[in-house]
Design a protein around this motif. Sequence first.
Motif, mmCIF file in Angstrom:
data_model
loop_
_atom_site.group_PDB
_atom_site.id
_atom_site.type_symbol
_atom_site.label_atom_id
_atom_site.label_comp_id
_atom_site.label_asym_id
_atom_site.label_seq_id
_atom_site.Cartn_x
_atom_site.Cartn_y
_atom_site.Cartn_z
ATOM 1 N N HIS A 7 -9.284 44.459 46.435
ATOM 2 C CA HIS A 7 -8.628 44.299 45.549
ATOM 3 C C HIS A 7 -8.392 42.635 45.593
ATOM 4 N N SER A 8 -9.052 42.055 44.119
ATOM 5 C CA SER A 8 -9.417 40.886 43.909
ATOM 6 C C SER A 8 -9.066 40.764 42.574
ATOM 7 N N HIS A 9 -8.767 39.063 41.832
ATOM 8 C CA HIS A 9 -9.080 38.757 40.822
ATOM 9 C C HIS A 9 -9.526 37.796 40.565
ATOM 10 N N SER A 10 -10.185 37.976 38.902
ATOM 11 C CA SER A 10 -10.055 36.713 38.575
ATOM 12 C C SER A 10 -10.100 35.917 36.870
ATOM 13 N N ASN A 11 -10.771 35.378 36.915
ATOM 14 C CA ASN A 11 -10.303 34.181 35.712
ATOM 15 C C ASN A 11 -9.672 35.114 34.669
ATOM 16 N N VAL A 12 -9.666 36.198 34.748
ATOM 17 C CA VAL A 12 -9.771 37.187 33.324
ATOM 18 C C VAL A 12 -8.122 37.716 33.490
ATOM 19 N N SER A 13 -7.602 37.325 34.741
ATOM 20 C CA SER A 13 -6.207 37.421 34.545
ATOM 21 C C SER A 13 -5.612 35.988 35.375
ATOM 22 N N ASP A 14 -5.207 36.096 36.713
ATOM 23 C CA ASP A 14 -5.120 34.994 36.807
ATOM 24 C C ASP A 14 -5.774 33.750 38.445
ATOM 25 N N ALA A 21 -19.339 35.128 39.492
ATOM 26 C CA ALA A 21 -18.895 34.336 40.579
ATOM 27 C C ALA A 21 -17.719 34.853 41.649
ATOM 28 N N LEU A 22 -16.629 35.463 41.082
ATOM 29 C CA LEU A 22 -16.095 36.529 42.718
ATOM 30 C C LEU A 22 -16.918 37.836 42.490
ATOM 31 N N ALA A 23 -17.999 37.891 42.130
ATOM 32 C CA ALA A 23 -18.893 38.804 42.355
ATOM 33 C C ALA A 23 -20.263 38.612 43.499
ATOM 34 N N GLU A 24 -20.283 37.269 42.806
ATOM 35 C CA GLU A 24 -21.460 36.357 43.991
ATOM 36 C C GLU A 24 -20.717 36.202 45.419
ATOM 37 N N ARG A 25 -19.713 36.119 45.489
ATOM 38 C CA ARG A 25 -18.753 34.966 46.410
ATOM 39 C C ARG A 25 -18.475 36.547 47.518
ATOM 40 N N ALA A 26 -17.830 37.848 46.675
ATOM 41 C CA ALA A 26 -17.903 39.035 47.481
ATOM 42 C C ALA A 26 -19.355 39.441 48.742
ATOM 43 N N SER A 247 -7.949 42.322 50.032
ATOM 44 C CA SER A 247 -7.628 40.937 50.661
ATOM 45 C C SER A 247 -6.405 40.217 49.670
ATOM 46 N N ASP A 248 -6.480 40.841 47.641
ATOM 47 C CA ASP A 248 -5.454 40.104 46.915
ATOM 48 C C ASP A 248 -6.241 38.435 46.681
ATOM 49 N N PHE A 249 -7.503 38.534 46.577
ATOM 50 C CA PHE A 249 -8.414 37.146 46.422
ATOM 51 C C PHE A 249 -8.284 36.545 44.826
ATOM 52 N N HIS A 250 -7.116 35.477 44.961
ATOM 53 C CA HIS A 250 -7.326 34.942 43.706
ATOM 54 C C HIS A 250 -7.980 33.536 43.612
ATOM 55 N N VAL A 257 -5.788 35.148 52.270
ATOM 56 C CA VAL A 257 -7.206 36.469 53.217
ATOM 57 C C VAL A 257 -8.411 35.330 52.120
ATOM 58 N N GLU A 258 -9.416 34.963 52.554
ATOM 59 C CA GLU A 258 -10.664 35.324 52.108
ATOM 60 C C GLU A 258 -11.221 36.633 52.264
ATOM 61 N N LEU A 259 -11.956 36.018 50.535
ATOM 62 C CA LEU A 259 -12.460 37.575 50.554
ATOM 63 C C LEU A 259 -13.084 38.357 51.549
ATOM 64 N N GLY A 260 -13.354 39.310 51.660
ATOM 65 C CA GLY A 260 -13.959 40.187 52.474
ATOM 66 C C GLY A 260 -14.010 39.878 54.183
ATOM 67 N N ALA A 261 -12.749 39.066 53.821
ATOM 68 C CA ALA A 261 -12.408 38.834 55.655
ATOM 69 C C ALA A 261 -11.425 39.728 56.106
ATOM 70 N N LEU A 262 -10.910 40.725 55.874
ATOM 71 C CA LEU A 262 -10.380 41.571 56.483
ATOM 72 C C LEU A 262 -10.258 42.472 57.559
ATOM 73 N N PRO A 263 -9.843 42.615 58.668
ATOM 74 C CA PRO A 263 -10.104 43.598 59.972
ATOM 75 C C PRO A 263 -9.967 44.301 59.161
ATOM 76 N N PRO A 264 -10.536 45.545 59.855
ATOM 77 C CA PRO A 264 -10.698 47.312 59.488
ATOM 78 C C PRO A 264 -9.666 47.386 59.883
ATOM 79 N N LEU A 265 -9.367 48.449 58.937
ATOM 80 C CA LEU A 265 -8.304 49.293 58.274
ATOM 81 C C LEU A 265 -7.799 49.936 59.903
ATOM 82 N N PRO A 266 -6.134 50.508 60.208
ATOM 83 C CA PRO A 266 -6.565 50.878 61.382
ATOM 84 C C PRO A 266 -7.125 52.644 61.738
ATOM 85 N N SER A 267 -6.632 52.596 63.014
ATOM 86 C CA SER A 267 -7.231 53.807 63.402
ATOM 87 C C SER A 267 -6.360 54.795 62.894
#
Length: 278
Positions: A7-14, A21-26, A247-250, A257-267
């Motif tokens: 879940h992330s967003h580029s300047n094609v939306s908001d 650049a979003l791919a590179e950051r990921a 992350s819902d990174f914008h 939350v920074e792109l890629g910085a979330l903790p893992p899913l709960p067990s």
Amino acid sequence: MRNFDLHSHSNVSDGTLTPTALAERAKSNGVDVWAMTDHDEIGGIAEARVAAKALDLPYVPGVEISITWSGQTVHIVGLQIDETNPILVNGLASVRGGREQRAREMSAQLEKIGIPGAFEGALKFVGNPDLISRTHFARYLIESGVCSNLQDAFTHYLGDGAQGYVPHRWATLQNAVEWIRAADGVAVIAHPGRYKFTEMQFDALFNEFKELGGAAIEVTTGSHTPDQYDYYAKVANTYGFLASRGSDFHGPGESRVELGALPPLPSGVRPVWHDWHI
């Protein structure tokens, strides 16, 4: 464990970054599987796919569809979609219609309370004029010194019931799920912890979503607190949903939350990607 950010967003939306650049950051942030899910728009997918391939970054085509349910705006993410599917393409075009008129009404509301020029100010932050949104207005309010951050802008001016808020009639839950499924995608309720529903309303939402063919909810997301990770893991298991993570990174400096910085899913949950061959 692989780092999925779906879940992330580029300047094609908001968002503020281009799909490239979003791919590179990921990639630089250690994301192993990445999805870009622009609001009601699939126009950036081709660029994102090319950029991800050049980086050897497994890519999941996605979208985030705005719907109205029980008088509130809810977001439904579609993952693994075929962005060329005409049912999805035409459906998203119908959702984007009316955004400009809503934006002009928001600007008029803000002018009444002493904030002139908001429509033109918001447009400076818009990458795609068809998708002008409250986030673009929020960036203008920050630039003009009216607000200090995005949360401040939404709380005092742009959130539901605030002085600059203008409702928009989005698609229905049935529309969104049908469009995503027609495009061979997986429908996911985005950040359920953000919605102000009663327990009874949530039960109705989850049951209707499941009956329509919805498959997953976001469990670990930038909009949830750590306590909510565990709570929505239990919700996922109760209703038989798969669990998603994103992350819902914008953009740098304005996302929780920074792109890629979330903790893992709960067990104990079944990931939405459990049967993906990526």
